[in-house]
Design a protein around this motif. Structure first.
Motif, PDB file in Angstrom:
ATOM      1  N   ARG A  74       0.858  -1.179   0.000  1.00  0.00           N
ATOM      2  CA  ARG A  74       0.000   0.000   0.000  1.00  0.00           C
ATOM      3  C   ARG A  74       0.896   1.230   0.000  1.00  0.00           C
ATOM      4  NH1 ARG A  74      -3.903   0.986   5.053  1.00  0.00           N
ATOM      5  NH2 ARG A  74      -1.923   1.586   6.019  1.00  0.00           N
ATOM      6  N   THR A  75       0.673   2.131  -0.929  1.00  0.00           N
ATOM      7  CA  THR A  75       1.495   3.343  -0.970  1.00  0.00           C
ATOM      8  C   THR A  75       1.238   4.181   0.272  1.00  0.00           C
ATOM      9  OG1 THR A  75      -0.160   4.545  -2.275  1.00  0.00           O
ATOM     10  CG2 THR A  75       1.567   3.353  -3.486  1.00  0.00           C
ATOM     11  N   LEU A  76       2.084   5.156   0.460  1.00  0.00           N
ATOM     12  CA  LEU A  76       2.132   5.945   1.689  1.00  0.00           C
ATOM     13  C   LEU A  76       0.753   6.405   2.165  1.00  0.00           C
ATOM     14  CD1 LEU A  76       4.172   7.193   3.683  1.00  0.00           C
ATOM     15  CD2 LEU A  76       4.204   9.215   2.226  1.00  0.00           C
ATOM     16  N   ASP A  77       0.327   5.921   3.335  1.00  0.00           N
ATOM     17  CA  ASP A  77      -0.932   6.342   3.952  1.00  0.00           C
ATOM     18  C   ASP A  77      -0.588   7.157   5.185  1.00  0.00           C
ATOM     19  OD1 ASP A  77      -3.437   6.758   4.911  1.00  0.00           O
ATOM     20  OD2 ASP A  77      -3.920   4.662   5.286  1.00  0.00           O
ATOM     21  N   ALA A  78      -0.107   8.370   4.949  1.00  0.00           N
ATOM     22  CA  ALA A  78       0.275   9.253   6.049  1.00  0.00           C
ATOM     23  C   ALA A  78      -0.583  10.507   5.983  1.00  0.00           C
ATOM     24  CB  ALA A  78       1.750   9.605   5.949  1.00  0.00           C
ATOM     25  N   GLY A  79      -0.332  11.414   6.931  1.00  0.00           N
ATOM     26  CA  GLY A  79      -1.172  12.596   7.029  1.00  0.00           C
ATOM     27  C   GLY A  79      -2.274  12.346   8.042  1.00  0.00           C
ATOM     28  N   GLY A  80      -3.127  13.332   8.251  1.00  0.00           N
ATOM     29  CA  GLY A  80      -4.178  13.176   9.254  1.00  0.00           C
ATOM     30  C   GLY A  80      -3.551  12.979  10.616  1.00  0.00           C
ATOM     31  N   THR A  97      -0.171  12.397  -1.232  1.00  0.00           N
ATOM     32  CA  THR A  97       0.831  12.048  -2.247  1.00  0.00           C
ATOM     33  C   THR A  97       0.505  12.627  -3.623  1.00  0.00           C
ATOM     34  OG1 THR A  97      -0.276   9.904  -2.498  1.00  0.00           O
ATOM     35  CG2 THR A  97       1.655   9.995  -1.081  1.00  0.00           C
ATOM     36  N   LEU A  98      -0.766  12.923  -3.889  1.00  0.00           N
ATOM     37  CA  LEU A  98      -1.073  13.616  -5.145  1.00  0.00           C
ATOM     38  C   LEU A  98      -0.728  15.099  -5.039  1.00  0.00           C
ATOM     39  CD1 LEU A  98      -4.444  11.977  -6.301  1.00  0.00           C
ATOM     40  CD2 LEU A  98      -2.136  11.567  -7.178  1.00  0.00           C
ATOM     41  N   ASP A  99      -0.826  15.647  -3.813  1.00  0.00           N
ATOM     42  CA  ASP A  99      -0.413  17.036  -3.604  1.00  0.00           C
ATOM     43  C   ASP A  99       1.106  17.157  -3.477  1.00  0.00           C
ATOM     44  OD1 ASP A  99      -3.044  17.773  -3.652  1.00  0.00           O
ATOM     45  OD2 ASP A  99      -3.246  18.124  -1.499  1.00  0.00           O
ATOM     46  N   ARG A 100       1.756  16.086  -3.074  1.00  0.00           N
ATOM     47  CA  ARG A 100       3.221  16.035  -2.966  1.00  0.00           C
ATOM     48  C   ARG A 100       3.713  14.881  -3.846  1.00  0.00           C
ATOM     49  NH1 ARG A 100       1.848  20.004  -0.706  1.00  0.00           N
ATOM     50  NH2 ARG A 100       2.401  20.768   1.383  1.00  0.00           N
ATOM     51  N   PRO A 101       3.585  15.012  -5.178  1.00  0.00           N
ATOM     52  CA  PRO A 101       3.862  13.875  -6.070  1.00  0.00           C
ATOM     53  C   PRO A 101       5.283  13.346  -5.991  1.00  0.00           C
ATOM     54  CG  PRO A 101       3.564  15.923  -7.316  1.00  0.00           C
ATOM     55  CD  PRO A 101       3.134  16.214  -5.917  1.00  0.00           C
ATOM     56  N   TYR A 102       6.247  14.170  -5.540  1.00  0.00           N
ATOM     57  CA  TYR A 102       7.620  13.666  -5.456  1.00  0.00           C
ATOM     58  C   TYR A 102       7.700  12.515  -4.459  1.00  0.00           C
ATOM     59  CZ  TYR A 102       8.025  16.301  -1.075  1.00  0.00           C
ATOM     60  OH  TYR A 102       7.837  16.784   0.193  1.00  0.00           O
ATOM     61  N   LEU A 103       6.878  12.552  -3.384  1.00  0.00           N
ATOM     62  CA  LEU A 103       6.862  11.451  -2.423  1.00  0.00           C
ATOM     63  C   LEU A 103       6.395  10.166  -3.081  1.00  0.00           C
ATOM     64  CD1 LEU A 103       5.317  13.027   0.826  1.00  0.00           C
ATOM     65  CD2 LEU A 103       7.601  12.074   0.583  1.00  0.00           C
ATOM     66  N   LEU A 104       5.299  10.265  -3.838  1.00  0.00           N
ATOM     67  CA  LEU A 104       4.735   9.080  -4.482  1.00  0.00           C
ATOM     68  C   LEU A 104       5.654   8.573  -5.593  1.00  0.00           C
ATOM     69  CD1 LEU A 104       2.475   7.054  -4.716  1.00  0.00           C
ATOM     70  CD2 LEU A 104       1.193   8.681  -6.128  1.00  0.00           C
ATOM     71  N   ARG A 105       6.203   9.486  -6.379  1.00  0.00           N
ATOM     72  CA  ARG A 105       7.066   9.059  -7.482  1.00  0.00           C
ATOM     73  C   ARG A 105       8.324   8.362  -6.959  1.00  0.00           C
ATOM     74  NH1 ARG A 105       7.610  12.897 -12.656  1.00  0.00           N
ATOM     75  NH2 ARG A 105       8.643  10.958 -13.261  1.00  0.00           N
ATOM     76  N   GLN A 106       8.908   8.896  -5.895  1.00  0.00           N
ATOM     77  CA  GLN A 106      10.083   8.242  -5.326  1.00  0.00           C
ATOM     78  C   GLN A 106       9.734   6.860  -4.786  1.00  0.00           C
ATOM     79  OE1 GLN A 106      12.163  10.592  -2.412  1.00  0.00           O
ATOM     80  NE2 GLN A 106      13.341  11.653  -3.978  1.00  0.00           N
ATOM     81  N   GLN A 107       8.569   6.753  -4.155  1.00  0.00           N
ATOM     82  CA  GLN A 107       8.182   5.451  -3.614  1.00  0.00           C
ATOM     83  C   GLN A 107       7.903   4.442  -4.730  1.00  0.00           C
ATOM     84  OE1 GLN A 107       4.515   5.198  -1.254  1.00  0.00           O
ATOM     85  NE2 GLN A 107       5.520   3.672   0.046  1.00  0.00           N
ATOM     86  N   LEU A 108       7.193   4.863  -5.754  1.00  0.00           N
ATOM     87  CA  LEU A 108       6.902   3.964  -6.877  1.00  0.00           C
ATOM     88  C   LEU A 108       8.186   3.548  -7.587  1.00  0.00           C
ATOM     89  CD1 LEU A 108       3.723   5.752  -8.304  1.00  0.00           C
ATOM     90  CD2 LEU A 108       3.795   3.611  -7.010  1.00  0.00           C
ATOM     91  N   ARG A 109       9.092   4.497  -7.767  1.00  0.00           N
ATOM     92  CA  ARG A 109      10.388   4.197  -8.395  1.00  0.00           C
ATOM     93  C   ARG A 109      11.135   3.150  -7.567  1.00  0.00           C
ATOM     94  NH1 ARG A 109      13.554   9.433  -8.727  1.00  0.00           N
ATOM     95  NH2 ARG A 109      11.626   9.949  -9.832  1.00  0.00           N
ATOM     96  N   GLN A 152      -4.897   9.572 -11.737  1.00  0.00           N
ATOM     97  CA  GLN A 152      -3.724  10.420 -11.538  1.00  0.00           C
ATOM     98  C   GLN A 152      -2.549   9.610 -10.997  1.00  0.00           C
ATOM     99  OE1 GLN A 152      -6.130  13.813  -9.419  1.00  0.00           O
ATOM    100  NE2 GLN A 152      -4.079  14.583  -9.833  1.00  0.00           N
ATOM    101  N   ALA A 153      -2.843   8.796  -9.973  1.00  0.00           N
ATOM    102  CA  ALA A 153      -1.791   7.984  -9.362  1.00  0.00           C
ATOM    103  C   ALA A 153      -1.266   6.957 -10.360  1.00  0.00           C
ATOM    104  CB  ALA A 153      -2.335   7.298  -8.112  1.00  0.00           C
ATOM    105  N   LYS A 154      -2.161   6.368 -11.136  1.00  0.00           N
ATOM    106  CA  LYS A 154      -1.756   5.368 -12.129  1.00  0.00           C
ATOM    107  C   LYS A 154      -0.847   5.994 -13.183  1.00  0.00           C
ATOM    108  CE  LYS A 154      -2.181   1.341 -14.350  1.00  0.00           C
ATOM    109  NZ  LYS A 154      -1.715   1.641 -15.672  1.00  0.00           N
ATOM    110  N   ARG A 155      -1.120   7.247 -13.562  1.00  0.00           N
ATOM    111  CA  ARG A 155      -0.273   7.932 -14.540  1.00  0.00           C
ATOM    112  C   ARG A 155       1.151   8.103 -13.996  1.00  0.00           C
ATOM    113  NH1 ARG A 155      -4.967  10.741 -16.131  1.00  0.00           N
ATOM    114  NH2 ARG A 155      -4.662  12.385 -14.597  1.00  0.00           N
ATOM    115  N   GLU A 178       6.855   6.324 -14.060  1.00  0.00           N
ATOM    116  CA  GLU A 178       8.032   5.754 -13.413  1.00  0.00           C
ATOM    117  C   GLU A 178       8.474   4.460 -14.095  1.00  0.00           C
ATOM    118  OE1 GLU A 178      10.063   7.054 -11.220  1.00  0.00           O
ATOM    119  OE2 GLU A 178       8.834   8.869 -11.288  1.00  0.00           O
ATOM    120  N   ILE A 179       7.509   3.655 -14.559  1.00  0.00           N
ATOM    121  CA  ILE A 179       7.862   2.437 -15.292  1.00  0.00           C
ATOM    122  C   ILE A 179       8.609   2.799 -16.577  1.00  0.00           C
ATOM    123  CG2 ILE A 179       6.923   0.486 -16.582  1.00  0.00           C
ATOM    124  CD1 ILE A 179       4.675   0.342 -14.497  1.00  0.00           C
TER     125      ILE A 179
END
Length: 754
Positions: free
Chosen positions: A511-517, A542-554, A580-583, A588-589
């Motif tokens: 599961r990708t990063l479930d942080a915040g709140g 992670t959509l508002d901070r896409p660098y976090l998601l992109r680094q994790q997916l990479r 958006q997340a799938k894109r 990254e792929i």
């Protein structure tokens, strides 16, 4: 500052206070002398000291300026009046017009109607408010920050006098229940499950300070330097001796070690020494000031940092006064630690082979000490109110981490029940262990996939132990929360690769990063939210901070090394968010392909169904995903608009209600039609009776805590699914609040193990 006044240097008042504290006089006489000195030095017409009595009542014990007849006569409840408000909040109040304050409470016997301005500070010792100290003036005077700090310093110095038992019997402020060696049961929140029994060991590392005022500030600064050097060396030794811990646990200790070099913290200590305090008094004052400022902060990350700083302050004090490290033989063979809170390093000070459980007055499931305890398999119960006041050293303690209970000085009936429970659990564990290599197949031949939820590397060890089919949910946020900065790509790659290696070919759903709140990361400013569970968290972050998601997916793509990758996005409320997340994943792929890195053999992309809005977008969603996982914990609290953390309503609605089961049945039907793999992860899947209902409406894949796999597998192997399916079709249409009792009776009649 009032006209014509010159403020005395702190060294002056501290020198006079030292003489008073060393005087051969009663504690109450010394307290009266303190009020005289403070009133004179701060040019106040009134200085008064209120002491906490039994029942949370503040009693006037000494005064300069108010009517002397009011001493021991004037009393205020905590929260009543300005004095009571200071005690309740544990924070100073500085008022130029006190009588206009909404909490002002007039006491005619004091004669204080003559006075307008007022400044007060709490008297705090060992994180407990013992009283309040105030000054007053007739004029509308604004007290300076320097004057507030001076009064706080005085309050800290007299806290040892107030808390020493000479003024008020220390037993008087203790609750009457549970003292006199009576059995007592306390409740809290389970931070780590399990059963433990042993003797109470009170974790009270506070050092008693006897010397507050320094004669030579330069000598005190040198003492501080030497103590810091010793403490840093001891922490480095601890890090070296903790090599057996996993990487994320070592990250926690590394972060803790960084706090020991915090320039701001050390700078404030040095300034306090220069003002005239001894090194140990300066350390204590800086900590008390920090704790007072942070008392009302709800941010869990910041609260944990206060706990870490408290641990460091205690360690530094121990080095300053020469308190030796706890020896392994100093605790009994079977020890239950009792404390307000702990830093992770404090727990590791104890001989972990002797620890049977941990009980905290505070603490949270994401606190560093809870994470370390989970890795060491130590049961933990937090939020046990006034545990230290109710438990005495050496008391026999039974900790039931499965039912949130702590039994103090238990009677023979409780001890007997506990021992029987332990024996029964061991016997049951043996039965579950015998099922480890057997499939989870119903009597009529339907196989159910049982998986584990994980969040730490140590959880992967349970895969083989319980015979699970894979990891249905790996919570990637815990390593992020255990660090003081964003883990880099290489660090994440190493962790994810190790997870897949430990899984040894079994599938892992990341599961990708479930942080915040309420799961706050330290990398950005956190603004408090009234309802963090429905706030800025998970995919919204992670959509508002896409660098976090992109680094994790990479990192996940690189970690696979040609293996299959399963990625799941949490807290999706609209299909467009998933797209958006799938894109970003596709980008990254492609990026990794261009760079020539080895790609996963296959990438399966899924969504966690937690937000009810997705129930109305199933047609569009199922066309885009490979699998869907129901996050039962959040979905049901949102479905019923019921905060599962609110004890008033947490049990009002049942997961085994027709509303829930009908909603899930519709999801099962749509996923089956579209050939989308469906699973459920959450507490519901780990309860045998609930799992029976889920299987009965069509679920064929469940994910749960490792300890639940055995009981659920036993249930599955004892039921005939075709009969259960027919029964469930009849029951879900009934207008009942819950089907729990009906299903339990069904299981009992057919010898289904629930």
């Amino acid at each position: 500052m009032i006209p014509g006044r010159t403020h005395a240097a702190p060294m002056g008042i501290l020198s006079r206070l030292r003489s008073v504290m060393q005087a051969d006089a009663t504690a109450e006489t010394r307290l009266q002398l303190v009020t005289n000195i403070v009133a004179t030095d701060l040019v106040a017409e009134v200085c008064s000291i209120y002491i906490m009595r039994a029942g949370e009542v503040l009693e006037l014990f000494a005064t300069k300026g108010l009517k002397t007849d009011a001493v021991h006569l004037t009393r205020l409840r905590v929260g009543e009046g300005i004095v009571g408000t200071i005690a309740a909040s544990a924070r100073p109040l500085n008022l130029s017009e006190a009588q206009s304050h909404p909490e002002f409470a007039y006491r005619p016997e004091t004669g204080e109607e003559l006075y307008h301005s007022m400044m007060g500070v709490p008297i705090v010792r060992a994180s407990r408010v013992l009283g309040v100290m105030v000054i007053q003036n007739k004029t509308k005077r604004h007290y300076t920050d320097e004057e507030v700090e001076t009064l706080q310093t005085v309050a800290m110095i007299i806290s040892e006098l107030v808390g020493g038992g000479e003024l008020v019997n220390k037993e008087e402020t203790l609750p009457t229940d549970g003292i006199a060696m009576l059995p007592l049961r306390l409740e809290g929140n389970t931070l780590n499950v399990g059963l433990g029994m042993g003797e109470a060991v009170l974790h009270e590392p506070r050092v008693v300070i006897t010397q507050f005022v320094a004669e030579d500030p330069e000598a005190e600064l040198e003492r501080l330097r030497q103590a810091l050097s010793e403490m840093h060396g001891a922490l480095d030794d601890m890090l070296q001796s903790s090599e057996s811990l996993d990487d994320e646990h070592r990250d926690i200790l590394e972060t803790y070690r960084m706090f020991a070099e915090d320039a701001g913290w050390l700078g404030r200590i040095r300034e306090a020494i220069k003002s005239g305090l001894t090194a140990e008094a300066a350390v204590q004052k800086v900590h008390d000031d920090t704790e007072a400022r942070m008392a009302q902060v709800q941010d869990p990350y910041l609260r944990e940092r206060v706990n870490d700083l408290q641990d460091l302050a205690n360690r530094l004090l121990q080095h300053l006064v020469g308190v030796e490290k706890i020896a392994p033989d100093d605790i009994p063979e079977h020890a239950v630690l009792i404390g307000t809170n702990m830093g992770p390093a404090e727990l590791l000070d104890y001989d972990r082979t002797r620890l049977r459980a941990l009980v905290l007055e505070e603490g949270s499931a994401t606190s560093h000490v809870a994470i370390i305890a989970r890795a060491l398999d130590i049961p933990v119960i937090g939020q046990v109110k006034k545990a230290l006041a109710r438990i005495e050293a050496g008391d026999p303690i039974v900790v039931d981490g499965n039912n949130n209970q702590v039994f103090i000085r238990p009677g023979d009936d409780v001890l007997s029940a506990f021992k029987q429970n332990v024996k029964a659990r061991e016997k049951q564990k043996a039965v579950y262990a015998s099922l480890r290599d057997k499939p989870a197949v119903t009597k009529d031949g339907v196989e159910i996939s049982l998986n584990v939820n994980a969040g730490l590397l140590v959880d992967l060890e349970h895969l083989k132990e319980v015979g699970a089919d894979g990891v249905g949910l790996y919570r990637t946020e815990i390593p992020f929360m255990a660090r003081s900065d964003i883990p880099g790509v290489e660090s994440q790659v190493a962790l994810y690769r190790k997870i897949m290696d430990e899984a040894d070919g079994k599938p892992v759903v990341f599961r990708t990063l479930d942080a915040g709140g309420d799961k706050v990361l330290p990398y950005w400013d956190n603004h408090g939210e009234e309802n963090p569970a429905m706030g800025w968290r998970a995919i919204r972050v992670t959509l508002d901070r896409p660098y976090l998601l992109r680094q994790q997916l990479r990192s996940l793509i690189r970690a696979c090394g040609g293996r299959e990758l399963n990625v799941m996005f949490p807290m999706v409320a609209e299909v467009s968010e998933f797209m958006q997340a799938k894109r970003l994943l596709d980008m990254e792929i492609e990026r990794e392909s261009i760079k020539g890195h080895r790609l996963p053999s296959r990438v399966n992309v899924g969504v966690m169904l937690e937000v009810p809005s997705l129930l109305f977008q199933m047609d569009c969603l199922l066309d885009q995903i490979d699998f869907l996982s129901v996050g039962s914990n959040d979905l049901f609290q949102f479905l019923f608009a019921s905060d599962r953390g609110n004890p008033r309503i947490s049990s009002r609605y049942d997961t085994l209600s027709p509303a829930v089961l009908n909603a899930l049945s519709s999801v099962v039907k749509r996923c089956h039609e579209e050939d989308v793999v469906l699973s459920l992860c959450g507490e519901m899947g780990g309860r045998p009776l609930d799992a029976m209902a889920l299987v009965g409406i069509g679920f064929r894949k469940l994910s749960m805590t490792a300890s639940a796999v055995g009981p659920v597998k036993m249930m599955i192997r004892s039921l005939t699914l075709s009969a259960l399916e027919d029964f469930m079709k009849l029951q879900v249409s009934k207008p009942k609040r819950s089907l729990r009792a009906i299903l339990r009776q069904y299981a009992k009649d057919r010898d289904i193990s629930v």
